[in-house]
Design an enzyme around this catalytic site. Sequence first.
Site, PDB file in Angstrom:
ATOM      1  CB  SER A 116      44.682  40.389  26.069  1.00  0.00           C
ATOM      2  OG  SER A 116      43.416  40.976  26.753  1.00  0.00           O
ATOM      3  CG  HIS A 161      43.730  36.385  28.229  1.00  0.00           C
ATOM      4  ND1 HIS A 161      43.894  35.203  28.917  1.00  0.00           N
ATOM      5  CD2 HIS A 161      43.477  37.490  28.623  1.00  0.00           C
ATOM      6  CE1 HIS A 161      43.967  35.886  30.232  1.00  0.00           C
ATOM      7  NE2 HIS A 161      43.609  37.032  30.161  1.00  0.00           N
ATOM      8  CG  ASP A 197      41.356  40.248  30.113  1.00  0.00           C
ATOM      9  OD1 ASP A 197      41.773  39.321  30.697  1.00  0.00           O
ATOM     10  OD2 ASP A 197      42.277  40.568  29.210  1.00  0.00           O
ATOM     11  CG  MET A 223      37.625  43.395  33.434  1.00  0.00           C
ATOM     12  SD  MET A 223      38.725  44.723  33.101  1.00  0.00           S
ATOM     13  CE  MET A 223      40.120  44.024  32.477  1.00  0.00           C
ATOM     14  CG  HIS A 267      41.588  36.541  33.491  1.00  0.00           C
ATOM     15  ND1 HIS A 267      42.568  37.779  33.395  1.00  0.00           N
ATOM     16  CD2 HIS A 267      41.544  36.463  34.550  1.00  0.00           C
ATOM     17  CE1 HIS A 267      42.954  38.081  34.384  1.00  0.00           C
ATOM     18  NE2 HIS A 267      42.574  37.328  35.546  1.00  0.00           N
ATOM     19  CG  MET A 320      40.249  39.716  36.183  1.00  0.00           C
ATOM     20  SD  MET A 320      40.774  40.904  35.209  1.00  0.00           S
ATOM     21  CE  MET A 320      40.154  40.432  33.394  1.00  0.00           C
ATOM     22  CG  MET A 328      46.432  38.622  37.677  1.00  0.00           C
ATOM     23  SD  MET A 328      46.094  38.478  36.117  1.00  0.00           S
ATOM     24  CE  MET A 328      45.896  40.344  35.598  1.00  0.00           C
ATOM     25  N   GLY A 339      42.524  44.683  35.891  1.00  0.00           N
ATOM     26  CA  GLY A 339      41.408  45.850  35.749  1.00  0.00           C
ATOM     27  C   GLY A 339      41.789  46.447  34.230  1.00  0.00           C
ATOM     28  N   GLY A 396      44.345  47.071  30.465  1.00  0.00           N
ATOM     29  CA  GLY A 396      45.439  46.752  29.769  1.00  0.00           C
ATOM     30  C   GLY A 396      46.558  48.029  29.577  1.00  0.00           C
ATOM     31  N   GLY A 397      47.690  47.794  29.329  1.00  0.00           N
ATOM     32  CA  GLY A 397      48.882  48.825  29.114  1.00  0.00           C
ATOM     33  C   GLY A 397      49.568  49.245  30.017  1.00  0.00           C
ATOM     34  CG  ASP A 440      46.731  38.687  31.953  1.00  0.00           C
ATOM     35  OD1 ASP A 440      46.977  39.566  31.144  1.00  0.00           O
ATOM     36  OD2 ASP A 440      45.575  38.497  32.251  1.00  0.00           O
ATOM     37  N   GLY A 441      49.781  40.668  31.905  1.00  0.00           N
ATOM     38  CA  GLY A 441      50.025  42.212  32.380  1.00  0.00           C
ATOM     39  C   GLY A 441      51.343  42.486  32.107  1.00  0.00           C
ATOM     40  N   GLY A 455      48.181  41.836  25.317  1.00  0.00           N
ATOM     41  CA  GLY A 455      47.137  42.607  24.909  1.00  0.00           C
ATOM     42  C   GLY A 455      47.696  43.971  23.983  1.00  0.00           C
TER      43      GLY A 455
HETATM   44  C1  DX5 Z   1      44.213  43.008  32.889  1.00  0.00           C
HETATM   45  C2  DX5 Z   1      43.808  41.890  31.891  1.00  0.00           C
HETATM   46  C3  DX5 Z   1      44.941  41.556  30.761  1.00  0.00           C
HETATM   47  C4  DX5 Z   1      45.149  42.639  29.789  1.00  0.00           C
HETATM   48  C5  DX5 Z   1      46.547  42.504  29.349  1.00  0.00           C
HETATM   49  O1  DX5 Z   1      43.354  43.152  34.066  1.00  0.00           O
HETATM   50  O2  DX5 Z   1      43.842  40.579  32.586  1.00  0.00           O
HETATM   51  O3  DX5 Z   1      44.647  40.560  30.075  1.00  0.00           O
HETATM   52  O4  DX5 Z   1      44.412  42.864  28.662  1.00  0.00           O
HETATM   53  O5  DX5 Z   1      47.209  43.857  28.753  1.00  0.00           O
HETATM   54  P1  DX5 Z   1      48.421  44.322  28.496  1.00  0.00           P
HETATM   55  O6  DX5 Z   1      49.096  43.051  27.690  1.00  0.00           O
HETATM   56  O7  DX5 Z   1      48.471  45.517  27.716  1.00  0.00           O
HETATM   57  O8  DX5 Z   1      49.201  44.443  29.726  1.00  0.00           O
HETATM   58 ZN    ZN Z   2      43.609  38.829  31.684  1.00  0.00          ZN
END
Ligand code: DX5
Ligand code: ZN
Length: 219
Positions: A7, A32, A34, A36, A65, A67, A138, A143, A145-146, A176-177, A198
């Site tokens: 991501s 990927h 993202d 938002m 993706h 959101m 998910m 919303g 990463g990390g 994802d996540g 990510g």
């Molecule tokens: C969160 C995103 C993810 C995010 C994942 O809302 O959809 O794609 O980037 O990040 P990690 O892998 O760090 O959880």
């Molecule tokens: Zn995502």
Amino acid sequence: MIKIAPSILSADLARLGEEVEEIRAAGANYVHFDVMDGAFVPNISMGIPVLKSLRKATDMFLDAHLMVDRPGRYVEQFCKAGADLVNVHVEADSPENIAAALEKIRDCGKKTGVTLKPGTPAEAILPFLDQVDLVLVMTVEPGFGGQRFMADMLPKIRTIRDWIRVRGLCCELEVDGGVDAETAPLCVRAGANVLVAGSAVFGKKDRAAAVRMLREAEI
Ligand code: DX5
Ligand code: ZN
């Protein structure tokens, strides 16, 4: 074979082209992307112009993706900008409007995905399962990463994999996540075949090693 989908939310976006080249060289399968909107999720990331530029910079498969509330308003633009697959959340509109959004994506000749937030039951994808190319589960609240992987999503992944198998579908199952070298094997054992990561990729200096570690989840 499992697919690795880094991501770019966690990438250095000022060097996006080089970052994507690094993960391509590392053997990643999808990028990927993202999106938002600050309404469906409490954060704003990137959108159509960035995807369009990225399309010119790489021939990698772009997994968008969304959101985004009422995603049907934007799916055609994402397809035209160069997404290979467009993922919409089932919670983002009525089932009729989500079905219409998927139809638009298909009409553009692109692959379709439906996504479930952690609180949404697996059953919510049943109206779409026969027609989509990918289901995304998910494993964090969308919303940011990390975040920490939610292991209580594993039964949902198992349930959806069973439905795919029983119905003889060739639909992919993406997670994802919070996916990293420790949690990836749990996802794969539960039936996921596409791993989004990510921070576990772009948070590491050696991207090739990071992708390799995730791929070991298969063994
Ligand atoms: C969160 C995103 C993810 C995010 C994942 O809302 O959809 O794609 O980037 O990040 P990690 O892998 O760090 O959880
Ligand atoms: Zn995502």
